[in-house]
Design an enzyme around this catalytic site. Structure first.
Site, PDB file in Angstrom:
ATOM      1  N   ASP A   7       0.865  -1.195   0.000  1.00  0.00           N
ATOM      2  CA  ASP A   7       0.000   0.000   0.000  1.00  0.00           C
ATOM      3  C   ASP A   7       0.897   1.240   0.000  1.00  0.00           C
ATOM      4  O   ASP A   7       2.086   1.162   0.315  1.00  0.00           O
ATOM      5  CB  ASP A   7      -0.916   0.020   1.234  1.00  0.00           C
ATOM      6  CG  ASP A   7      -1.870   1.222   1.234  1.00  0.00           C
ATOM      7  OD1 ASP A   7      -2.431   1.547   0.159  1.00  0.00           O
ATOM      8  OD2 ASP A   7      -2.037   1.863   2.283  1.00  0.00           O
ATOM      9  N   SER A   8       0.289   2.369  -0.317  1.00  0.00           N
ATOM     10  CA  SER A   8       1.014   3.633  -0.266  1.00  0.00           C
ATOM     11  C   SER A   8       1.420   3.969   1.173  1.00  0.00           C
ATOM     12  O   SER A   8       2.362   4.730   1.379  1.00  0.00           O
ATOM     13  CB  SER A   8       0.131   4.752  -0.814  1.00  0.00           C
ATOM     14  OG  SER A   8      -1.022   4.867  -0.002  1.00  0.00           O
ATOM     15  N   TYR A  39      -0.780   8.633  -2.394  1.00  0.00           N
ATOM     16  CA  TYR A  39      -0.704   8.445  -3.845  1.00  0.00           C
ATOM     17  C   TYR A  39      -1.869   9.153  -4.548  1.00  0.00           C
ATOM     18  O   TYR A  39      -1.779   9.476  -5.723  1.00  0.00           O
ATOM     19  CB  TYR A  39      -0.809   6.955  -4.189  1.00  0.00           C
ATOM     20  CG  TYR A  39       0.443   6.138  -4.056  1.00  0.00           C
ATOM     21  CD1 TYR A  39       1.576   6.614  -3.390  1.00  0.00           C
ATOM     22  CD2 TYR A  39       0.501   4.855  -4.613  1.00  0.00           C
ATOM     23  CE1 TYR A  39       2.718   5.831  -3.277  1.00  0.00           C
ATOM     24  CE2 TYR A  39       1.637   4.074  -4.511  1.00  0.00           C
ATOM     25  CZ  TYR A  39       2.737   4.548  -3.842  1.00  0.00           C
ATOM     26  OH  TYR A  39       3.858   3.762  -3.740  1.00  0.00           O
ATOM     27  N   GLY A  40      -2.964   9.336  -3.823  1.00  0.00           N
ATOM     28  CA  GLY A  40      -4.221   9.754  -4.451  1.00  0.00           C
ATOM     29  C   GLY A  40      -4.218  11.128  -5.091  1.00  0.00           C
ATOM     30  O   GLY A  40      -5.142  11.464  -5.826  1.00  0.00           O
ATOM     31  N   CYS A  70      -4.280  -1.481  -2.227  1.00  0.00           N
ATOM     32  CA  CYS A  70      -4.405  -0.045  -2.464  1.00  0.00           C
ATOM     33  C   CYS A  70      -5.188   0.142  -3.762  1.00  0.00           C
ATOM     34  O   CYS A  70      -4.761  -0.342  -4.821  1.00  0.00           O
ATOM     35  CB  CYS A  70      -3.014   0.569  -2.593  1.00  0.00           C
ATOM     36  SG  CYS A  70      -3.010   2.325  -2.977  1.00  0.00           S
ATOM     37  N   THR A  72      -5.776   2.965  -5.311  1.00  0.00           N
ATOM     38  CA  THR A  72      -5.145   3.962  -6.176  1.00  0.00           C
ATOM     39  C   THR A  72      -4.053   3.289  -7.013  1.00  0.00           C
ATOM     40  O   THR A  72      -3.949   3.525  -8.226  1.00  0.00           O
ATOM     41  CB  THR A  72      -4.570   5.104  -5.316  1.00  0.00           C
ATOM     42  OG1 THR A  72      -5.589   5.527  -4.396  1.00  0.00           O
ATOM     43  CG2 THR A  72      -4.146   6.270  -6.160  1.00  0.00           C
ATOM     44  N   GLU A 162      -2.921   9.375   7.662  1.00  0.00           N
ATOM     45  CA  GLU A 162      -1.468   9.157   7.749  1.00  0.00           C
ATOM     46  C   GLU A 162      -0.860  10.024   8.860  1.00  0.00           C
ATOM     47  O   GLU A 162       0.113   9.637   9.494  1.00  0.00           O
ATOM     48  CB  GLU A 162      -0.794   9.470   6.407  1.00  0.00           C
ATOM     49  CG  GLU A 162      -1.109   8.465   5.302  1.00  0.00           C
ATOM     50  CD  GLU A 162      -0.337   7.144   5.425  1.00  0.00           C
ATOM     51  OE1 GLU A 162       0.861   7.169   5.732  1.00  0.00           O
ATOM     52  OE2 GLU A 162      -0.967   6.085   5.239  1.00  0.00           O
ATOM     53  N   CYS A 194     -11.089   2.802  -0.966  1.00  0.00           N
ATOM     54  CA  CYS A 194      -9.732   3.148  -0.549  1.00  0.00           C
ATOM     55  C   CYS A 194      -9.483   2.348   0.729  1.00  0.00           C
ATOM     56  O   CYS A 194     -10.334   2.343   1.628  1.00  0.00           O
ATOM     57  CB  CYS A 194      -9.617   4.640  -0.266  1.00  0.00           C
ATOM     58  SG  CYS A 194      -8.062   5.113   0.532  1.00  0.00           S
ATOM     59  N   THR A 195      -8.342   1.684   0.793  1.00  0.00           N
ATOM     60  CA  THR A 195      -8.114   0.781   1.931  1.00  0.00           C
ATOM     61  C   THR A 195      -7.854   1.532   3.239  1.00  0.00           C
ATOM     62  O   THR A 195      -7.826   0.915   4.305  1.00  0.00           O
ATOM     63  CB  THR A 195      -6.961  -0.198   1.633  1.00  0.00           C
ATOM     64  OG1 THR A 195      -5.799   0.550   1.265  1.00  0.00           O
ATOM     65  CG2 THR A 195      -7.342  -1.143   0.522  1.00  0.00           C
ATOM     66  N   HIS A 196      -7.674   2.831   3.170  1.00  0.00           N
ATOM     67  CA  HIS A 196      -7.600   3.619   4.408  1.00  0.00           C
ATOM     68  C   HIS A 196      -8.995   3.785   5.038  1.00  0.00           C
ATOM     69  O   HIS A 196      -9.110   3.989   6.241  1.00  0.00           O
ATOM     70  CB  HIS A 196      -7.041   5.025   4.139  1.00  0.00           C
ATOM     71  CG  HIS A 196      -5.552   5.090   3.957  1.00  0.00           C
ATOM     72  ND1 HIS A 196      -4.923   4.581   2.855  1.00  0.00           N
ATOM     73  CD2 HIS A 196      -4.577   5.626   4.744  1.00  0.00           C
ATOM     74  CE1 HIS A 196      -3.611   4.811   2.965  1.00  0.00           C
ATOM     75  NE2 HIS A 196      -3.385   5.439   4.100  1.00  0.00           N
TER      76      HIS A 196
HETATM   77  N1  DGL Z   1      -5.044   3.065   0.574  1.00  0.00           N
HETATM   78  C1  DGL Z   1      -4.902   3.722  -0.710  1.00  0.00           C
HETATM   79  C2  DGL Z   1      -6.089   3.339  -1.583  1.00  0.00           C
HETATM   80  O1  DGL Z   1      -6.685   2.295  -1.360  1.00  0.00           O
HETATM   81  C3  DGL Z   1      -4.676   5.169  -0.436  1.00  0.00           C
HETATM   82  C4  DGL Z   1      -4.197   5.962  -1.512  1.00  0.00           C
HETATM   83  C5  DGL Z   1      -3.387   7.174  -1.186  1.00  0.00           C
HETATM   84  O2  DGL Z   1      -2.242   6.993  -0.774  1.00  0.00           O
HETATM   85  O3  DGL Z   1      -3.874   8.278  -1.445  1.00  0.00           O
HETATM   86  O4  DGL Z   1      -6.467   4.008  -2.513  1.00  0.00           O
END
Ligand code: DGL
Length: 270
Positions: A7-8, A39-40, A70, A72, A162, A194-196
């Site tokens: 993941d990012s 990353y988004g 992730c 993204t 984050e 989004c996994t966050h």
């Molecule tokens: N967890 C990432 C996702 O599922 C987050 C992306 C990010 O870093 O913006 O999209």
């Protein structure tokens, strides 16, 4: 053999946690690219380059199978990496397909033509880059017809998570749900793309109300990985154990991860 989870940043921990619970005997290596999160808000090319480097790092660690935990990264890089060809014996999987199969009530691996499904009005919450890619709508169109997807780019939420600022993250989520409802007043289903966002699942569910079914990825991805490994036992390992790697500040990332997972987690520098 360990499975790599990428993941990012911290969001993929929600997927990792579900995978570890579903497959306790499977060794796992988690890599968070915290040095480059989020990353988004990056370009598709930038996300592709960072994702490819992260996946290569996990392949180099001996993880022949890597899960992009992730959306993204999956949206910007998965298809491109697969089309470019992955090295012999290596595999990379994303997080969209298990979610869309659940939404469209398909069995795993059902490749029959797209058909009408029960759900008609879907709210998609995701990062700006995932929304811009339209990857979710593209994957959905392979499986279902007549589904209206209204996407809400949730700017700021990943940054707040984050940074460990869950109060700000929650306030931003409520604002994004309001914005979505102005475009689609009565969604039947909401996808946390989004996994966050599973870290804020209660906030989403409360803001959306009891009539909206919320689809969240961790358990779905864990189940589909279990199914994949049953069909590809050469990719699986035994003995359990999780290694946590980060491109960021290992101490800071360990503190945040410990806060989210509610048990001590120690990251080491990738
Ligand atoms: N967890 C990432 C996702 O599922 C987050 C992306 C990010 O870093 O913006 O999209």
């Amino acid at each position: 053999m360990a499975v790599g989870i990428f993941d990012s940043g911290l969001g993929g921990l929600t997927v990792l946690q579900a995978i570890a619970a579903r497959l306790p005997d499977q060794p796992l290596v988690y890599l968070g690219d915290n040095a480059h999160a989020p990353y988004g808000v990056r370009t598709q090319d930038d996300i592709f380059d960072l994702t490819r480097a992260g996946v290569q790092r996990l392949w180099d660690c001996g993880c022949d199978l890597v899960v992009l935990a992730c959306n993204t990264a999956s949206a910007a890089a998965l298809r491109r990496m697969q089309e470019a060809g992955v090295p012999q014996g290596k595999r990379v999987l994303g997080v969209f397909v298990p979610l869309i199969e659940a939404l469209t009530e398909r069995e795993w691996g059902d490749n029959s033509p797209p058909r009408e499904v029960a759900v008609r009005h879907v709210a998609l919450f995701a990062t700006p880059a995932t929304v811009a890619s339209r990857a979710f709508q593209r994957e959905l169109a392979f499986r279902a017809i007549g589904v209206d997807v209204e996407a809400q780019a949730c700017g700021g939420v990943v940054d707040a998570i984050e940074d460990g600022d869950m109060i700000l993250a929650g306030a931003l989520v409520r604002g994004h749900v309001d914005a979505l409802r102005r475009k689609l007043p009565n969604p039947q289903a909401a996808v946390l793309g989004c996994t966050h966002y599973p870290l804020l699942q209660d906030v989403f569910a409360q803001a959306l109300g009891p009539d909206v079914t919320v689809y969240s990825q961790p358990a779905l991805v864990a189940e589909s990985l279990a199914y994949y490994l049953a069909r590809h036992p050469e990719m699986a390992g035994t003995g359990g154990g999780i290694t946590y790697l980060t491109t960021g500040d290992a101490g800071r990332v360990s503190d945040r991860a410990t806060q989210f997972l509610r048990h001590p987690v120690e990251f080491i520098a990738a």
